[in-house]
Design a protein around this motif. Sequence first.
Motif, PDB file in Angstrom:
ATOM      1  N   LEU A   1      65.865  24.868  47.704  1.00  0.00           N
ATOM      2  CA  LEU A   1      67.312  25.083  47.646  1.00  0.00           C
ATOM      3  C   LEU A   1      67.864  24.653  46.294  1.00  0.00           C
ATOM      4  CD1 LEU A   1      69.863  25.886  49.292  1.00  0.00           C
ATOM      5  CD2 LEU A   1      70.053  23.476  49.947  1.00  0.00           C
ATOM      6  N   THR A   2      67.389  23.527  45.795  1.00  0.00           N
ATOM      7  CA  THR A   2      67.855  23.017  44.509  1.00  0.00           C
ATOM      8  C   THR A   2      67.509  23.975  43.375  1.00  0.00           C
ATOM      9  OG1 THR A   2      67.548  20.757  45.313  1.00  0.00           O
ATOM     10  CG2 THR A   2      67.757  21.051  42.935  1.00  0.00           C
ATOM     11  N   SER A   3      66.382  24.657  43.515  1.00  0.00           N
ATOM     12  CA  SER A   3      65.956  25.577  42.453  1.00  0.00           C
ATOM     13  C   SER A   3      66.948  26.731  42.266  1.00  0.00           C
ATOM     14  CB  SER A   3      64.569  26.131  42.770  1.00  0.00           C
ATOM     15  OG  SER A   3      64.613  26.993  43.908  1.00  0.00           O
ATOM     16  N   LEU A   4      67.756  26.999  43.292  1.00  0.00           N
ATOM     17  CA  LEU A   4      68.764  28.062  43.162  1.00  0.00           C
ATOM     18  C   LEU A   4      69.840  27.714  42.140  1.00  0.00           C
ATOM     19  CD1 LEU A   4      69.271  28.963  46.943  1.00  0.00           C
ATOM     20  CD2 LEU A   4      67.864  30.150  45.266  1.00  0.00           C
ATOM     21  N   LEU A   5      69.970  26.416  41.839  1.00  0.00           N
ATOM     22  CA  LEU A   5      70.985  25.971  40.896  1.00  0.00           C
ATOM     23  C   LEU A   5      70.458  25.933  39.450  1.00  0.00           C
ATOM     24  CD1 LEU A   5      72.410  22.976  42.970  1.00  0.00           C
ATOM     25  CD2 LEU A   5      73.304  25.316  42.833  1.00  0.00           C
ATOM     26  N   ALA A   6      69.182  26.187  39.286  1.00  0.00           N
ATOM     27  CA  ALA A   6      68.591  26.126  37.944  1.00  0.00           C
ATOM     28  C   ALA A   6      69.151  27.228  37.049  1.00  0.00           C
ATOM     29  CB  ALA A   6      67.074  26.243  38.046  1.00  0.00           C
ATOM     30  N   PRO A   7      69.378  26.938  35.768  1.00  0.00           N
ATOM     31  CA  PRO A   7      69.896  27.966  34.844  1.00  0.00           C
ATOM     32  C   PRO A   7      68.960  29.154  34.756  1.00  0.00           C
ATOM     33  CG  PRO A   7      70.017  25.769  33.869  1.00  0.00           C
ATOM     34  CD  PRO A   7      69.199  25.645  35.107  1.00  0.00           C
ATOM     35  N   GLY A   8      69.532  30.340  34.792  1.00  0.00           N
ATOM     36  CA  GLY A   8      68.746  31.541  34.628  1.00  0.00           C
ATOM     37  C   GLY A   8      67.896  31.907  35.817  1.00  0.00           C
ATOM     38  N   ASP A   9      68.189  31.364  36.985  1.00  0.00           N
ATOM     39  CA  ASP A   9      67.406  31.692  38.180  1.00  0.00           C
ATOM     40  C   ASP A   9      67.522  33.174  38.471  1.00  0.00           C
ATOM     41  OD1 ASP A   9      66.791  32.054  41.094  1.00  0.00           O
ATOM     42  OD2 ASP A   9      66.318  29.918  40.898  1.00  0.00           O
ATOM     43  N   ALA A  10      66.393  33.834  38.609  1.00  0.00           N
ATOM     44  CA  ALA A  10      66.368  35.292  38.762  1.00  0.00           C
ATOM     45  C   ALA A  10      66.973  35.744  40.070  1.00  0.00           C
ATOM     46  CB  ALA A  10      64.924  35.812  38.670  1.00  0.00           C
ATOM     47  N   ARG A  11      67.075  34.840  41.067  1.00  0.00           N
ATOM     48  CA  ARG A  11      67.580  35.255  42.364  1.00  0.00           C
ATOM     49  C   ARG A  11      69.103  35.193  42.450  1.00  0.00           C
ATOM     50  NH1 ARG A  11      63.855  31.179  45.623  1.00  0.00           N
ATOM     51  NH2 ARG A  11      64.401  29.986  43.752  1.00  0.00           N
ATOM     52  N   ARG A  12      69.740  34.652  41.410  1.00  0.00           N
ATOM     53  CA  ARG A  12      71.192  34.550  41.445  1.00  0.00           C
ATOM     54  C   ARG A  12      71.838  35.849  41.005  1.00  0.00           C
ATOM     55  NH1 ARG A  12      73.653  29.401  38.801  1.00  0.00           N
ATOM     56  NH2 ARG A  12      72.398  30.019  36.997  1.00  0.00           N
TER      57      ARG A  12
END
Length: 231
Positions: A220-231
């Motif tokens: 879940l935290t990885s969704l907040l990472a800059p440049g996340d391809a899933r966003r």
Amino acid sequence: MVPAWAKRLAVPDSETPARSKMAVDRLIAVDRLIARREVHLREKTLWRMLYETAGRSEEILGVNIEELDFAGRRCLVKAKGARKGPLPGPGTRGLRAGDRVLGRRHRPAAAPTAQGRTRGPVFVTHRRPGPGKVVSSRDVCPDTGLARLSYGQARALLDEHTALRGPGTGWDLHEYRHSALTHLGEQGASLLMLMAKSRHKKPENVRRYFKPSPEAISELTSLLAPGDARR
């Protein structure tokens, strides 16, 4: 009468852990390549039903063969707080249908456990009750005379196969319910669906059962990472 200024106490968090899906699958596996052969089919069936239904241990242990709907993969269970006595017909007040009681496989999970029996408790012991023990007729198989498996016996069997630091350190039967609801929540099930599955009436009670793993929180935290391809 409760005064208006009184605050409602928060529902305490449960200390019952939620096991990983891999750990649960390893215990209930029936595939010959990965199954634990020292675990009896009766125990595997019970644990599978507890996990897939997210039902209470007393509900599943109290099921009789006559109450199983193999085609619909459901069964009648006596809900928590329901009146005592034999189970009446479907739709009766105080009874609720357990969802997917018999699992997802082609052959119903409880069928081999019944071993040809058509009535009486689904889960029975390997011996008849002693001469001095009074047992309800509902809790004895009328064909074999074997008694229903009790909560204490079922808990001891699970502890025997999961304890790593001596007797009493293994899993508890209730952990299957916690684990099932946690895994469903991690897969995105809504609060309303979790309430329907667990048959809780209050959202705060369901919250006690949902304990996401560190891996799920990390994802879940990885969704907040800059440049996340899933966003």
